[in-house]
Design an enzyme around this catalytic site. Structure first.
Site, short mmCIF file in Angstrom:
data_model
loop_
_atom_site.label_atom_id
_atom_site.label_comp_id
_atom_site.label_asym_id
_atom_site.label_seq_id
_atom_site.Cartn_x
_atom_site.Cartn_y
_atom_site.Cartn_z
N HIS A 122 -0.05 1.59 -13.22
CA HIS A 122 0.74 0.47 -13.75
C HIS A 122 2.22 0.88 -13.76
O HIS A 122 2.54 1.97 -14.24
CB HIS A 122 0.28 0.09 -15.16
CG HIS A 122 1.02 -1.08 -15.70
ND1 HIS A 122 0.82 -2.36 -15.23
CD2 HIS A 122 2.02 -1.16 -16.61
CE1 HIS A 122 1.66 -3.18 -15.86
NE2 HIS A 122 2.39 -2.48 -16.69
N GLY B 179 0.77 -1.23 0.00
CA GLY B 179 0.00 0.00 0.00
C GLY B 179 0.80 1.29 0.00
O GLY B 179 0.33 2.30 0.52
C1 GAR Z 1 3.04 -0.90 -7.50
O1 GAR Z 1 4.31 -0.84 -8.12
C2 GAR Z 1 1.96 -0.83 -8.55
O2 GAR Z 1 2.27 0.01 -9.63
C3 GAR Z 1 1.90 -2.26 -9.00
O3 GAR Z 1 2.04 -3.01 -7.80
C4 GAR Z 1 2.81 -2.26 -6.86
C5 GAR Z 1 2.04 -2.17 -5.57
O4 GAR Z 1 2.76 -1.51 -4.56
N1 GAR Z 1 0.69 -2.53 -9.70
C6 GAR Z 1 0.61 -3.36 -10.74
O5 GAR Z 1 1.55 -4.02 -11.14
C7 GAR Z 1 -0.76 -3.44 -11.42
N2 GAR Z 1 -0.68 -4.13 -12.66
P1 GAR Z 1 2.04 -0.83 -3.30
O6 GAR Z 1 1.11 -1.89 -2.67
O7 GAR Z 1 3.17 -0.49 -2.39
O8 GAR Z 1 1.28 0.38 -3.77
#
Ligand code: GAR
Length: 202
Positions: free
Chosen positions: A112, A14
């Site tokens: 993304h 998150g």
């Molecule tokens: C982030 O890098 C986001 O861009 C990616 O997952 C990570 C979550 O981190 N999302 C994707 O790959 C969607 N296709 P977070 O939980 O620390 O925000």
């Protein structure tokens, strides 16, 4: 409406949710208010961030709902109860069906961690995206915020920001740089832009 009511969907740590919470505190996010956070995995740390910020959080598991359709119906029910105007996918690592995305047409946005149309689509999420960018050998990557439709990572682009790949990068190092230099900036900025448009349109 004075402010758009935002629900955030998460699957993990998150940090993007945190960027949105911080943006709300600093005033970068002024046209919307995060009122609800839903995690689709058990023990997502993102829910602790929501709780610390005084935002209602909940875990909804597809398995416990009995399948994807029931999971999405549950989300719709929860969002309708809370009069949600905008859904932000902030590290939500599951694909939503057309039934759900068309129910909320132009009301769902996603971050993304690459420059779409590179390194996107089914199976491209989290660290896999950075592994693919490094193995291809690109010198520039970045992040994209886009509307969500029935095509994975295929909706209209809202904002993009480029980030350099450095010699010796590992997927983890690159992921962190993309978050710091792109994701945590363009997700709050895009959320504000879309919320301001929703408020103006009403
Ligand atoms: C982030 O890098 C986001 O861009 C990616 O997952 C990570 C979550 O981190 N999302 C994707 O790959 C969607 N296709 P977070 O939980 O620390 O925000």
């Amino acid at each position: 409406m004075l402010k758009a009511r935002i629900a955030v969907l998460v699957s993990g740590g998150g940090t993007n949710l945190q960027a949105l919470i911080d943006a709300q505190k600093s005033g970068v996010l002024a046209s919307g208010e995060i009122v609800f956070v839903v995690a689709n995995v058990k023990d997502a740390y993102a829910l602790e961030r929501a709780a610390k910020a005084g935002i209602e959080g909940m875990t909804v598991l597809r398995k416990e709902c009995g399948g994807q359709e029931a999971f999405e119906d549950k989300l719709i029910e929860l969002f309708e109860e809370r009069s949600i105007d905008l859904i932000v996918l902030a590290g939500f690592l599951s694909i939503l069906t057309e039934k759900f995305t068309s129910h909320y047409a132009n009301r769902i946005i996603n971050i993304h961690p690459a420059l779409i149309p590179s390194f996107c689509g089914k199976g491209m999420y989290g660290l896999h995206v950075h592994e693919a960018a490094l193995s291809y050998g690109v010198k520039v990557t970045g992040a994209t915020v886009h509307y969500v439709n029935e095509i994975p990572d295929g909706g209209k682009i809202i904002m993009q920001k480029a980030v350099n790949v450095e010699d010796g990068d590992t997927p983890e190092v690159l992921q962190r740089r993309v978050m710091e230099q792109a994701e945590w900036i363009i997700l709050p900025a895009s959320t504000e832009k879309v919320c301001a448009e929703l408020v103006r349109a009403e």
